[in-house]
Design a protein around this motif. Sequence first.
Motif, PDB file in Angstrom:
ATOM      1  N   PHE A   1       0.833  -1.206   0.000  1.00 36.35           N
ATOM      2  CA  PHE A   1       0.000   0.000   0.000  1.00 36.35           C
ATOM      3  C   PHE A   1       0.866   1.254   0.000  1.00 36.35           C
ATOM      4  CE2 PHE A   1      -2.344   3.227   2.588  1.00 36.35           C
ATOM      5  CZ  PHE A   1      -3.291   3.554   1.623  1.00 36.35           C
ATOM      6  N   LYS A   2       1.927   1.264   0.770  1.00 34.60           N
ATOM      7  CA  LYS A   2       2.836   2.419   0.796  1.00 34.60           C
ATOM      8  C   LYS A   2       3.453   2.661  -0.582  1.00 34.60           C
ATOM      9  CE  LYS A   2       4.264   2.330   5.675  1.00 34.60           C
ATOM     10  NZ  LYS A   2       5.395   2.086   6.605  1.00 34.60           N
ATOM     11  N   GLU A   3       3.847   1.582  -1.253  1.00 35.70           N
ATOM     12  CA  GLU A   3       4.445   1.717  -2.575  1.00 35.70           C
ATOM     13  C   GLU A   3       3.436   2.266  -3.576  1.00 35.70           C
ATOM     14  OE1 GLU A   3       5.779  -2.224  -3.338  1.00 35.70           O
ATOM     15  OE2 GLU A   3       7.553  -2.085  -2.046  1.00 35.70           O
ATOM     16  N   MET A   4       2.206   1.800  -3.508  1.00 32.57           N
ATOM     17  CA  MET A   4       1.161   2.288  -4.404  1.00 32.57           C
ATOM     18  C   MET A   4       0.865   3.762  -4.138  1.00 32.57           C
ATOM     19  SD  MET A   4      -1.378  -1.021  -4.190  1.00 32.57           S
ATOM     20  CE  MET A   4      -2.708  -0.200  -5.073  1.00 32.57           C
ATOM     21  N   LEU A   5       0.836   4.131  -2.864  1.00 29.02           N
ATOM     22  CA  LEU A   5       0.540   5.514  -2.494  1.00 29.02           C
ATOM     23  C   LEU A   5       1.673   6.451  -2.916  1.00 29.02           C
ATOM     24  CD1 LEU A   5      -1.809   6.955  -1.069  1.00 29.02           C
ATOM     25  CD2 LEU A   5      -0.519   6.769   1.070  1.00 29.02           C
ATOM     26  N   ALA A   6       2.916   5.982  -2.818  1.00 27.71           N
ATOM     27  CA  ALA A   6       4.054   6.805  -3.230  1.00 27.71           C
ATOM     28  C   ALA A   6       4.044   7.014  -4.741  1.00 27.71           C
ATOM     29  CB  ALA A   6       5.356   6.143  -2.790  1.00 27.71           C
ATOM     30  N   ALA A   7       3.645   5.986  -5.484  1.00 27.34           N
ATOM     31  CA  ALA A   7       3.620   6.090  -6.942  1.00 27.34           C
ATOM     32  C   ALA A   7       2.461   6.950  -7.427  1.00 27.34           C
ATOM     33  CB  ALA A   7       3.535   4.695  -7.561  1.00 27.34           C
ATOM     34  N   LYS A   8       1.352   6.945  -6.673  1.00 28.50           N
ATOM     35  CA  LYS A   8       0.177   7.714  -7.078  1.00 28.50           C
ATOM     36  C   LYS A   8      -0.491   8.279  -5.825  1.00 28.50           C
ATOM     37  CE  LYS A   8      -3.903   7.485 -10.048  1.00 28.50           C
ATOM     38  NZ  LYS A   8      -4.787   6.614 -10.863  1.00 28.50           N
ATOM     39  N   PRO A   9      -0.026   9.436  -5.360  1.00 27.39           N
ATOM     40  CA  PRO A   9      -0.545   9.997  -4.102  1.00 27.39           C
ATOM     41  C   PRO A   9      -2.048  10.274  -4.110  1.00 27.39           C
ATOM     42  CG  PRO A   9       1.496  11.078  -4.745  1.00 27.39           C
ATOM     43  CD  PRO A   9       1.084  10.235  -5.904  1.00 27.39           C
ATOM     44  N   ASP A  10      -2.621  10.507  -5.299  1.00 26.48           N
ATOM     45  CA  ASP A  10      -4.055  10.797  -5.368  1.00 26.48           C
ATOM     46  C   ASP A  10      -4.883   9.552  -5.697  1.00 26.48           C
ATOM     47  OD1 ASP A  10      -3.098  10.495  -7.897  1.00 26.48           O
ATOM     48  OD2 ASP A  10      -4.267  12.140  -8.768  1.00 26.48           O
ATOM     49  N   MET A  11      -4.316   8.379  -5.516  1.00 20.20           N
ATOM     50  CA  MET A  11      -5.032   7.144  -5.834  1.00 20.20           C
ATOM     51  C   MET A  11      -6.361   7.065  -5.074  1.00 20.20           C
ATOM     52  SD  MET A  11      -2.923   4.266  -3.612  1.00 20.20           S
ATOM     53  CE  MET A  11      -4.151   2.986  -3.893  1.00 20.20           C
TER      54      MET A  11
ATOM     55  N   ASP B   1      -6.875  11.596   5.063  1.00 23.37           N
ATOM     56  CA  ASP B   1      -5.721  11.337   5.936  1.00 23.37           C
ATOM     57  C   ASP B   1      -6.055  10.267   6.971  1.00 23.37           C
ATOM     58  OD1 ASP B   1      -4.185  13.153   4.579  1.00 23.37           O
ATOM     59  OD2 ASP B   1      -4.471  14.783   6.029  1.00 23.37           O
ATOM     60  N   GLU B   2      -7.263  10.308   7.517  1.00 20.88           N
ATOM     61  CA  GLU B   2      -7.671   9.301   8.507  1.00 20.88           C
ATOM     62  C   GLU B   2      -7.782   7.919   7.859  1.00 20.88           C
ATOM     63  OE1 GLU B   2     -10.349  11.969  11.624  1.00 20.88           O
ATOM     64  OE2 GLU B   2     -11.264  11.174   9.785  1.00 20.88           O
ATOM     65  N   THR B   3      -8.260   7.894   6.620  1.00 19.11           N
ATOM     66  CA  THR B   3      -8.378   6.619   5.901  1.00 19.11           C
ATOM     67  C   THR B   3      -7.007   6.009   5.661  1.00 19.11           C
ATOM     68  OG1 THR B   3     -10.428   7.316   4.815  1.00 19.11           O
ATOM     69  CG2 THR B   3      -9.205   5.513   3.791  1.00 19.11           C
ATOM     70  N   ILE B   4      -6.046   6.853   5.236  1.00 18.92           N
ATOM     71  CA  ILE B   4      -4.684   6.355   5.017  1.00 18.92           C
ATOM     72  C   ILE B   4      -4.099   5.826   6.316  1.00 18.92           C
ATOM     73  CG2 ILE B   4      -2.320   7.072   4.455  1.00 18.92           C
ATOM     74  CD1 ILE B   4      -3.546   8.999   2.403  1.00 18.92           C
ATOM     75  N   ALA B   5      -4.299   6.569   7.409  1.00 15.46           N
ATOM     76  CA  ALA B   5      -3.781   6.125   8.704  1.00 15.46           C
ATOM     77  C   ALA B   5      -4.412   4.800   9.113  1.00 15.46           C
ATOM     78  CB  ALA B   5      -4.041   7.190   9.760  1.00 15.46           C
ATOM     79  N   ALA B   6      -5.712   4.654   8.861  1.00 15.01           N
ATOM     80  CA  ALA B   6      -6.396   3.411   9.220  1.00 15.01           C
ATOM     81  C   ALA B   6      -5.864   2.244   8.393  1.00 15.01           C
ATOM     82  CB  ALA B   6      -7.902   3.569   9.006  1.00 15.01           C
TER      83      ALA B   6
ATOM     84  N   LEU C   1      -2.896   2.020   6.980  1.00 11.76           N
ATOM     85  CA  LEU C   1      -1.528   1.715   7.404  1.00 11.76           C
ATOM     86  C   LEU C   1      -1.516   0.977   8.739  1.00 11.76           C
ATOM     87  CD1 LEU C   1       0.332   5.003   6.412  1.00 11.76           C
ATOM     88  CD2 LEU C   1       0.486   2.759   5.311  1.00 11.76           C
ATOM     89  N   GLY C   2      -2.565   1.156   9.492  1.00 13.76           N
ATOM     90  CA  GLY C   2      -2.665   0.455  10.777  1.00 13.76           C
ATOM     91  C   GLY C   2      -3.407  -0.859  10.680  1.00 13.76           C
ATOM     92  N   SER C   3      -3.844  -1.229   9.461  1.00 13.49           N
ATOM     93  CA  SER C   3      -4.555  -2.496   9.303  1.00 13.49           C
ATOM     94  C   SER C   3      -3.633  -3.654   9.646  1.00 13.49           C
ATOM     95  CB  SER C   3      -5.056  -2.644   7.862  1.00 13.49           C
ATOM     96  OG  SER C   3      -3.967  -2.703   6.964  1.00 13.49           O
ATOM     97  N   GLY C   4      -4.191  -4.674  10.171  1.00 18.10           N
ATOM     98  CA  GLY C   4      -3.386  -5.818  10.579  1.00 18.10           C
ATOM     99  C   GLY C   4      -3.000  -5.779  12.036  1.00 18.10           C
ATOM    100  N   ARG C   5      -3.269  -4.644  12.685  1.00 16.61           N
ATOM    101  CA  ARG C   5      -3.011  -4.598  14.118  1.00 16.61           C
ATOM    102  C   ARG C   5      -3.994  -5.505  14.848  1.00 16.61           C
ATOM    103  NH1 ARG C   5      -2.498   1.975  14.805  1.00 16.61           N
ATOM    104  NH2 ARG C   5      -0.475   2.229  13.754  1.00 16.61           N
ATOM    105  N   GLU C   6      -3.583  -5.971  15.994  1.00 18.53           N
ATOM    106  CA  GLU C   6      -4.450  -6.859  16.764  1.00 18.53           C
ATOM    107  C   GLU C   6      -5.694  -6.119  17.234  1.00 18.53           C
ATOM    108  OE1 GLU C   6      -2.327  -8.539  20.013  1.00 18.53           O
ATOM    109  OE2 GLU C   6      -1.733 -10.291  18.855  1.00 18.53           O
ATOM    110  N   PRO C   7      -6.780  -6.842  17.460  1.00 11.77           N
ATOM    111  CA  PRO C   7      -7.963  -6.229  18.045  1.00 11.77           C
ATOM    112  C   PRO C   7      -7.642  -5.722  19.450  1.00 11.77           C
ATOM    113  CG  PRO C   7      -8.455  -8.401  17.156  1.00 11.77           C
ATOM    114  CD  PRO C   7      -6.975  -8.255  17.151  1.00 11.77           C
TER     115      PRO C   7
END
Length: 313
Positions: free
Chosen positions: A133-143, A162-167, A169-175
């Motif tokens: 996801f980070k690589e995709m976002l860096a290649a196309k910031p307005d994706m 910004d909140e969506t991106i943060a969420a 990037l935080g996906s996969g965290r434990e409940p």
Amino acid sequence: MQRRDVLTGLLAGALGATMPGRAQAVTPEDSAREYQRQAMAPFPLKLIETTGDNALAKWQELKAAGQGTPVVLGGEDEHQSLGNLLTPFAPHGPYGPPLRPVEDILRDAASIRFPDDFIQRSKDSNEAAIRQFKEMLAAKPDMPLPVITESKDGQPRTLTRDETIAAMLGSGREPPLGDWPDTTDAMDGLSVVTDYRTGQPLKKVIIGLAPTDDWTTIPAILRWGHWNGCPKPEEHVAAFRSWRDRYGAELVAITSDVINLRVTRRPQTRDEALALAREHYVYCPDNIDQGVGTFSALAAALMSSDWWYFWWD
């Protein structure tokens, strides 16, 4: 005439029209029956019919008979086709993968360390997804991003970009751990023999008799799993054997997408129950993600019930 009968008639008219010198076309119902017939021919379990209110007693009777290992396979909600259970044994054409030998699955199961390998795999998968996801976002910031909503004080709110991106990037965290509940609803018992809409016992339930004395091999015999987020057959075997040795677990039901285990030993302390809840989570995340919501809620349920429930969509 019911809607289904009307549709069936229309389909039969469209697909079953004949021409001089030509045979009757096959209807969808004929195709479904033939698919089931061909899948049932190599299906490795003997099938016994019973009722929902008698299913557990019949399972115990078959177990005591010692002529194989019984397992509840589902009821009439499976449309009398056994659903996904038949898929590995159905005809797949010349390019379909061959059925894996049970011996190969059990050999692979013996090399799996449960829960350690599950935990590492989950961690690796989450890290890879975030990296991509980070690589995709860096290649196309307005994706384009998915729309994520949350509920706060009972009111829905859509996250900002910004909140969506943060969420994400935080996906996969434990409940969350959560607070230990004051009360808890024990897990349902043999859940697959009741109609989830009414809570009433199903009129027809199918029990399979597996040709084995070792119930942990049933996922291998059925080649069950490895779709969506469901573990592979060998991973089910490894988890079952670990839980059998530590908690006296036993498989009572395995349907198209549900497993019911019954245990003879519950976790004795909150710390043990929380550790077990984490094992359940890496095995079946939906138990928390789409279920009780926190590790503490699941751990409390594990301390209060002899039944464990797992479901994959």
